[in-house]
Design a protein around this motif. Structure first.
Motif, mmCIF file in Angstrom:
data_model
loop_
_atom_site.group_PDB
_atom_site.id
_atom_site.type_symbol
_atom_site.label_atom_id
_atom_site.label_comp_id
_atom_site.label_asym_id
_atom_site.label_seq_id
_atom_site.Cartn_x
_atom_site.Cartn_y
_atom_site.Cartn_z
ATOM 1 N N GLY A 146 14.004 3.800 53.109
ATOM 2 C CA GLY A 146 12.945 4.167 53.797
ATOM 3 C C GLY A 146 13.570 4.262 55.320
ATOM 4 N N LEU A 147 12.609 4.569 56.474
ATOM 5 C CA LEU A 147 13.049 4.808 57.714
ATOM 6 C C LEU A 147 13.599 3.491 58.385
ATOM 7 C CD1 LEU A 147 13.242 6.509 60.206
ATOM 8 C CD2 LEU A 147 10.797 5.844 60.785
ATOM 9 N N ALA A 148 13.106 2.361 58.060
ATOM 10 C CA ALA A 148 13.664 1.127 58.773
ATOM 11 C C ALA A 148 15.158 0.800 58.289
ATOM 12 C CB ALA A 148 12.723 0.098 58.577
ATOM 13 N N ASP A 149 15.328 1.194 57.026
ATOM 14 C CA ASP A 149 16.619 0.969 56.612
ATOM 15 C C ASP A 149 17.673 2.279 56.834
ATOM 16 O OD1 ASP A 149 15.169 -0.526 53.455
ATOM 17 O OD2 ASP A 149 16.114 -1.309 55.298
ATOM 18 N N GLN A 150 17.152 3.274 57.104
ATOM 19 C CA GLN A 150 18.257 4.167 57.633
ATOM 20 C C GLN A 150 18.419 4.068 58.956
ATOM 21 O OE1 GLN A 150 18.849 6.918 55.628
ATOM 22 N NE2 GLN A 150 20.232 7.561 57.331
ATOM 23 N N GLU A 151 17.405 3.318 59.787
ATOM 24 C CA GLU A 151 17.977 2.800 61.163
ATOM 25 C C GLU A 151 19.086 1.698 61.069
ATOM 26 O OE1 GLU A 151 16.005 0.761 64.792
ATOM 27 O OE2 GLU A 151 15.045 2.571 64.171
ATOM 28 N N MET A 152 18.951 0.818 60.009
ATOM 29 C CA MET A 152 19.784 -0.263 59.949
ATOM 30 C C MET A 152 21.197 0.243 59.484
ATOM 31 S SD MET A 152 19.493 -3.357 57.016
ATOM 32 C CE MET A 152 20.942 -4.317 56.791
ATOM 33 N N ARG A 153 21.115 1.417 58.745
ATOM 34 C CA ARG A 153 22.500 1.920 58.348
ATOM 35 C C ARG A 153 23.259 2.343 59.393
ATOM 36 N NH1 ARG A 153 21.657 6.221 53.911
ATOM 37 N NH2 ARG A 153 24.000 6.416 54.232
ATOM 38 N N TYR A 154 22.690 2.910 60.535
ATOM 39 C CA TYR A 154 23.240 3.320 61.888
ATOM 40 C C TYR A 154 23.771 2.100 62.707
ATOM 41 C CZ TYR A 154 21.163 7.783 60.658
ATOM 42 O OH TYR A 154 20.733 9.138 60.011
ATOM 43 N N ARG A 155 22.750 1.178 62.696
ATOM 44 C CA ARG A 155 23.185 0.083 63.661
ATOM 45 C C ARG A 155 24.065 -1.107 62.916
ATOM 46 N NH1 ARG A 155 19.501 -0.622 67.745
ATOM 47 N NH2 ARG A 155 17.788 0.333 67.656
ATOM 48 N N VAL A 159 27.729 -2.675 57.286
ATOM 49 C CA VAL A 159 27.066 -3.020 55.758
ATOM 50 C C VAL A 159 26.891 -1.775 55.074
ATOM 51 C CG1 VAL A 159 24.781 -3.986 55.041
ATOM 52 C CG2 VAL A 159 25.871 -4.959 56.771
ATOM 53 N N ASP A 160 26.375 -0.719 55.772
ATOM 54 C CA ASP A 160 26.268 0.445 55.218
ATOM 55 C C ASP A 160 27.568 1.034 54.272
ATOM 56 O OD1 ASP A 160 25.238 3.223 54.370
ATOM 57 O OD2 ASP A 160 26.292 3.890 56.240
ATOM 58 N N LEU A 161 28.724 0.811 54.858
ATOM 59 C CA LEU A 161 29.856 1.199 54.392
ATOM 60 C C LEU A 161 30.289 0.434 52.866
ATOM 61 C CD1 LEU A 161 32.119 1.739 57.362
ATOM 62 C CD2 LEU A 161 31.319 3.576 55.983
ATOM 63 N N ILE A 162 29.784 -0.921 53.095
ATOM 64 C CA ILE A 162 29.925 -1.900 51.742
ATOM 65 C C ILE A 162 29.174 -1.598 50.859
ATOM 66 C CG2 ILE A 162 29.796 -4.250 51.204
ATOM 67 C CD1 ILE A 162 30.234 -5.066 53.974
ATOM 68 N N VAL A 163 27.855 -1.187 50.978
ATOM 69 C CA VAL A 163 27.083 -1.131 49.812
ATOM 70 C C VAL A 163 26.536 0.341 49.481
ATOM 71 C CG1 VAL A 163 25.996 -3.242 50.339
ATOM 72 C CG2 VAL A 163 24.813 -1.044 51.386
ATOM 73 N N SER A 167 28.173 7.110 51.848
ATOM 74 C CA SER A 167 28.328 6.842 53.262
ATOM 75 C C SER A 167 29.945 6.781 53.579
ATOM 76 C CB SER A 167 27.654 5.776 53.803
ATOM 77 O OG SER A 167 27.812 5.674 55.194
ATOM 78 N N LYS A 168 30.575 6.103 52.989
ATOM 79 C CA LYS A 168 31.912 5.935 52.920
ATOM 80 C C LYS A 168 32.645 7.338 52.837
ATOM 81 C CE LYS A 168 36.003 3.071 51.769
ATOM 82 N NZ LYS A 168 36.675 2.026 51.003
ATOM 83 N N GLY A 169 32.139 8.044 51.747
ATOM 84 C CA GLY A 169 32.542 9.288 51.233
ATOM 85 C C GLY A 169 32.531 10.411 52.199
ATOM 86 N N VAL A 170 31.456 10.184 53.096
ATOM 87 C CA VAL A 170 31.355 10.899 54.175
ATOM 88 C C VAL A 170 32.530 11.024 55.233
ATOM 89 C CG1 VAL A 170 29.842 11.709 56.222
ATOM 90 C CG2 VAL A 170 28.755 11.366 54.125
#
Length: 486
Positions: A146-155, A159-163, A167-170
């Protein structure tokens, strides 16, 4: 409710940390990893269960605990390091087993033991010892959606890189893209240089700069909007093939294609021209793509294998049904009004033609296409065409309707450059905040004589977007700018 549960888990983990502190060093730095998960899989993945039982290869691993199954006298855990994941097998005979059972997902642990395969054939380290290397106080999210979690991935990119492995591949791909570009340029004789990030006069592009103040010198400075004018000063100085890959800053809007801080390649070659730079651009894009000759971007197939198309601005507009005189300012103004595009009386036909192209034609440029024949009016640093001085020897590369690169034959006539700077200065006085400043030192440099040259700028972020199938520029920038959290 989720926030309350999270706070409760954090408090429980803080109590565990309190106990660790009481027992000794809670965050030790004496555990030395010797093996990566990927290397273990590469070296032992093909070995049989029986062979591993016979050889008992040693392993010392460390990583973040992502999974754990406690089953009484024995437990399994999966740890994740920078290369991948490996399973641990921990039993009641392993020193520290009772403590291990109370460790949490997200904790960073180390283990030493031997490699074997389970009955299901999974490569595993049978731990003879385990260590809690770093306690995680915050629980990892189960998943992003969802949108809220997409924003969390950027902020919270950490955490995004861990889970999120994708994203890490990018960002691993991004590193490879930059390295591939560097390799091409160095092989072709270019020298990598660094030019000022803070400049007394922001030049090299039409953009609104960020402003700061140098206290010791008591002077205003600007974060650079482009390195171009400094790199061309180096051409004057005799550094005939130069490039820079670094940050630019523009105090403008944010969108899926724009971030105030972004990465550009700029390169300049003496005794070359825009045709050479177009060919170089193709080589760089293909090198960045690696072995792929075609990609899929947001469901659209893009062919990188065949020669990139070439299309003039006029031809692109004709393809969209524009039939009038494309150098008639009155006609162009009428067309822009018909499409509700605001413009001013101060803008000439070249500026209006460019606006009409951006309105009608740009969005149709899916396949790699070099757009050429730019009006000199909108190309203040480009060399005028000998056969038609109202045009510039300039191109832009578009892929999926995104500008990926911009290049031209460089203007090295100091009097022509001074006149164009004056035109830009008048536009700035008239209220155009993106118009260029008059740079007297750059004109002085040209007066010493700059060899004829070609120049190129490539947007690294947008190129990585294409090659990683990322819909937003924020997906390819590790820490994109965001509004402060409420």
């Amino acid at each position: 409710m989720e926030e309350q549960d999270s706070n409760k888990l954090v408090e429980e983990r803080r109590e565990k940390l309190k106990a660790l502190r009481a027992a000794g060093q809670a965050y030790p730095n004496d555990f030395r990893r010797k093996d990566f998960a990927a290397d273990l899989h590469q070296h032992h993945g093909a070995a049989s269960k029986e062979q591993l039982e016979k050889d008992q290869p040693a392993a010392v691993v460390a990583g973040r605990m992502m999974l754990k199954r406690v089953m009484g006298k024995a437990s399994f855990a999966t740890i994740q390091d920078g290369s991948g994941r490996i399973q641990l097998y921990v039993t009641q005979d392993t020193p520290g087993y009772e403590e291990f059972k109370h460790w949490d997902l997200g904790d960073i642990v180390g283990a030493a033991g031997t490699v074997f395969k389970t009955m299901k054939g999974e490569l595993t380290v049978s731990a003879k010892s385990v260590r809690l290397v770093a306690k995680s106080l915050r629980p990892l999210p189960e998943k992003f959606h969802g949108l809220a979690d997409q924003e969390m991935r950027y902020r919270q990119r950490y955490v995004d890189l861990i889970v999120t492995p994708e994203s890490k591949g990018v960002f691993l791909l991004r590193s490879q893209v930059v390295q591939a570009i560097r390799d091409v340029l160095r092989t072709e004789g270019y020298v990598e240089v660094e030019t000022p990030m803070m400049q007394p006069i922001p030049g090299g592009a039409a953009a609104r700069p960020f402003k700061t103040h140098h206290n010791a010198l008591d002077m205003d400075l600007y974060l650079r909007i482009a390195p171009e004018l400094y790199l061309k000063r180096l051409l004057v100085g005799g550094m005939e093939y130069v490039f820079e890959i670094n940050r630019n800053f523009r105090n403008e809007g944010i969108s899926t294609r724009h971030n105030p801080e972004f990465t550009m390649l700029e390169c300049y070659a003496a005794y070359e021209d825009w045709e050479y730079m177009m060919a170089l651009t193709e080589r760089l894009v293909r090198a960045a793509a690696g072995e792929r000759t075609s990609i899929t971007y947001q469901g659209k197939a893009i062919d990188l294998g065949k020669a990139f198309a070439r299309l003039s601005i006029a031809e692109a507009l004709r393809e969209q049904g524009v039939k009038g005189d494309l150098r008639d300012r009155a006609y162009l103004s009428g067309e822009l009004k018909r499409h509700n595009v605001e413009h001013t009386k101060a803008q000439g036909w070249g500026s209006l033609q460019m606006m009409l192209f951006e309105t009608l034609a740009e969005k149709h440029l899916l396949q790699p296409t070099f757009i050429t024949d730019f009006p000199a009016e909108v190309s203040p640093l480009s060399r005028r065409r000998d056969s038609d001085p109202e045009l510039a020897d300039r191109f832009e590369l578009f892929i999926d309707a995104k500008e990926i690169a911009n290049g031209f034959s460089e203007l090295n006539d100091p009097e022509d450059q001074a006149a164009r700077f004056m035109e830009q200065a008048k536009m700035k006085e008239a209220g155009d905040q993106e118009a260029m400043y008059y740079d007297a030192d750059y004109v002085r440099a040209l007066e010493y004589g700059m060899p004829p040259a070609g120049g190129l700028g490539v947007g690294i972020d947008r190129l990585v977007m294409l090659l990683s199938d990322s819909p937003s520029i924020r997906d390819v920038i590790l820490f994109p700018h965001m509004r402060p959290e409420s």
